[in-house]
Design an enzyme around this catalytic site. Structure first.
Site, PDB file in Angstrom:
ATOM      1  N   LYS A  22     -15.536   5.816 -14.060  1.00 51.68           N
ATOM      2  CA  LYS A  22     -15.951   6.686 -12.964  1.00 51.68           C
ATOM      3  C   LYS A  22     -15.355   8.067 -13.222  1.00 51.68           C
ATOM      4  CE  LYS A  22     -14.306   3.941  -9.752  1.00 51.68           C
ATOM      5  NZ  LYS A  22     -13.927   3.427  -8.416  1.00 51.68           N
ATOM      6  N   ASP A  40      -1.124   4.361 -12.571  1.00 43.64           N
ATOM      7  CA  ASP A  40      -1.202   3.435 -11.435  1.00 43.64           C
ATOM      8  C   ASP A  40       0.174   2.896 -11.058  1.00 43.64           C
ATOM      9  OD1 ASP A  40      -3.546   2.994 -10.023  1.00 43.64           O
ATOM     10  OD2 ASP A  40      -4.436   1.751 -11.571  1.00 43.64           O
ATOM     11  N   HIS A  84      -5.677  -3.485  -1.150  1.00 46.21           N
ATOM     12  CA  HIS A  84      -6.716  -3.005  -2.066  1.00 46.21           C
ATOM     13  C   HIS A  84      -7.428  -4.237  -2.616  1.00 46.21           C
ATOM     14  CE1 HIS A  84      -8.392  -0.138  -5.151  1.00 46.21           C
ATOM     15  NE2 HIS A  84      -8.717  -1.324  -5.643  1.00 46.21           N
ATOM     16  N   GLY A 128     -10.072  -6.449  -8.943  1.00 49.59           N
ATOM     17  CA  GLY A 128      -8.630  -6.678  -8.892  1.00 49.59           C
ATOM     18  C   GLY A 128      -8.184  -6.485  -7.454  1.00 49.59           C
ATOM     19  N   ILE A 134     -14.314  -4.808  -1.920  1.00 46.67           N
ATOM     20  CA  ILE A 134     -14.370  -5.840  -0.885  1.00 46.67           C
ATOM     21  C   ILE A 134     -13.764  -5.311   0.407  1.00 46.67           C
ATOM     22  CG2 ILE A 134     -13.562  -8.140  -0.224  1.00 46.67           C
ATOM     23  CD1 ILE A 134     -13.536  -8.858  -3.208  1.00 46.67           C
ATOM     24  N   GLY A 135     -12.615  -4.661   0.296  1.00 46.77           N
ATOM     25  CA  GLY A 135     -11.924  -4.173   1.481  1.00 46.77           C
ATOM     26  C   GLY A 135     -12.734  -3.189   2.295  1.00 46.77           C
ATOM     27  N   GLU A 136     -13.521  -2.349   1.616  1.00 47.40           N
ATOM     28  CA  GLU A 136     -14.298  -1.323   2.311  1.00 47.40           C
ATOM     29  C   GLU A 136     -15.637  -1.846   2.828  1.00 47.40           C
ATOM     30  OE1 GLU A 136     -14.697   2.220  -0.126  1.00 47.40           O
ATOM     31  OE2 GLU A 136     -12.729   1.812  -1.003  1.00 47.40           O
TER      32      GLU A 136
END
Length: 356
Positions: A20, A127, A181, A185, A308-310
């Protein structure tokens, strides 16, 4: 170019196989995106960077003053976001052993960017940096001193995501935040006064909660067993815990939560396996949220981010079931995008500011 108008920065966010990117105008008052997108493959990093440069040129955008790179693991020697020189590249090469799926393609991208945008600064945005100040009780793994001396410790990951959440909250940041998050992952992090104090991932991005194809935390005796009784070598162990486990391993169907939700509606055996995988994932995340609540002495805000979280409301709701006993209620949860590319651009701008 006057910094009052911002300075152009390219942010490259490399995963294990895809990329990205975002091109931002960044200044003291904030940033604005000029171009963003994705490359589906990193098999040819020079070609990927060249296509991004061509898109920038086609839109009449200025040349970047710097390129920022997401680097998943900096290892024991590189713990802060930093300008890349030969010494830093050597340190990052050494860190490849800790994250062999993620670091090599990111470093190949650095070299491609150096070739395409010659003569400008390249910045490593780690990270692991967000977690570098964790206390010893969280950072130290229960292993002999001679192994710990080799850099074997809890590093934590998804730090750029965590930093971006803290930055987005700004003055609204409460003292005790848990960040979940959840994507391909997944990790859960305890944030006290804006700093990471504990996190679910460990030495590598494999530990912690159940993930798409990664097992997360597992009894180490399982690994010893498959080595002793079934002859697994290191490569087979890595494939087992990184590529064949997690949601995919449990369900036997897929590591994609969307596909598992579709399969879960079936009354067949595969439907039952999909439901089990979803339930185990949610229980795994819920346990880590509870653990981080204890670390923090309570929770003021629970933030969901990642794919997934969003985007998966049903999974968020399932995870939150039972958290009321910890005082975590729906009004204390928030969904926030992980603005990693913008964070990379901002950190890159900070590190390349001209001297006053």
């Amino acid at each position: 170019m006057s910094d009052d108008l911002g300075r152009p920065v390219l942010a490259l966010n490399a995963g294990s196989s895809s990329l990205k990117f975002g091109f931002f105008m960044v200044g003291a008052s904030g940033s604005r995106v000029l171009l963003s997108g994705a490359e589906e493959t990193l098999a040819k990093p020079q070609a990927a960077v060249a296509r991004i440069a061509q898109r920038m040129e086609a839109q009449g955008l200025p040349a970047p003053i710097a390129v920022g790179h997401r680097i998943v693991h900096g290892g024991p020697q590189c713990r802060r976001h930093t300008l890349i020189d030969a010494a830093v590249m050597w340190q990052l090469e050494a860190a490849t052993a800790f994250a062999p799926l993620h670091v090599p393609p990111a470093l190949a991208l650095v070299r491609a960017a150096q070739a395409c945008f010659s003569g400008i600064a390249q910045v490593a945005c780690l990270d692991t940096a967000f977690h570098a100040g964790m206390p010893d009780v969280a950072r130290t793994l229960p292993l002999p001193r001679e192994l710990r001396a080799l850099g074997i410790e809890r590093y934590g990951f998804h730090g750029l995501s965590g930093e971006s959440i803290v930055r987005q909250l700004g003055s609204d940041l409460p003292p005790r935040v848990v960040i979940a998050h959840l994507g391909h992952g997944a990790s859960v992090t305890a944030v006290a006064q804006g700093a990471s104090v504990d996190t679910s991932m460990g030495l590598t991005p494999t530990g912690g909660v159940i993930m798409s194809t990664r097992c997360g935390d597992i009894d180490p005796g399982v690994l010893a067993y498959v080595v002793r009784e079934h002859g697994y070598d290191a490569a087979q162990l890595e494939a087992l815990i990184d590529q064949r486990s997690g949601l995919l391993g449990i369900s036997g169907l897929s590591g994609d939560m969307r596909e598992l939700h579709a399969a879960a509606a079936s009354t067949s055996a595969s439907g039952a396996d999909a439901r089990l995988a979803i339930a185990m994932f949610c229980a795994s995340v819920r346990k880590q949220i509870a653990a981080m609540a204890v670390v923090l002495g309570g929770v003021d805000l629970l933030v969901f981010t990642g794919g997934i979280g969003e985007n998966d409301a049903s999974t968020r709701a399932f995870i939150c079931e039972g958290l009321e006993v910890l005082g975590i209620h729906k009004a204390m949860t928030r969904v926030s995008p992980a603005q990693e590319e913008e964070l990379i651009a901002w950190r890159t701008w900070q590190l390349t500011q001209p001297p006053n």
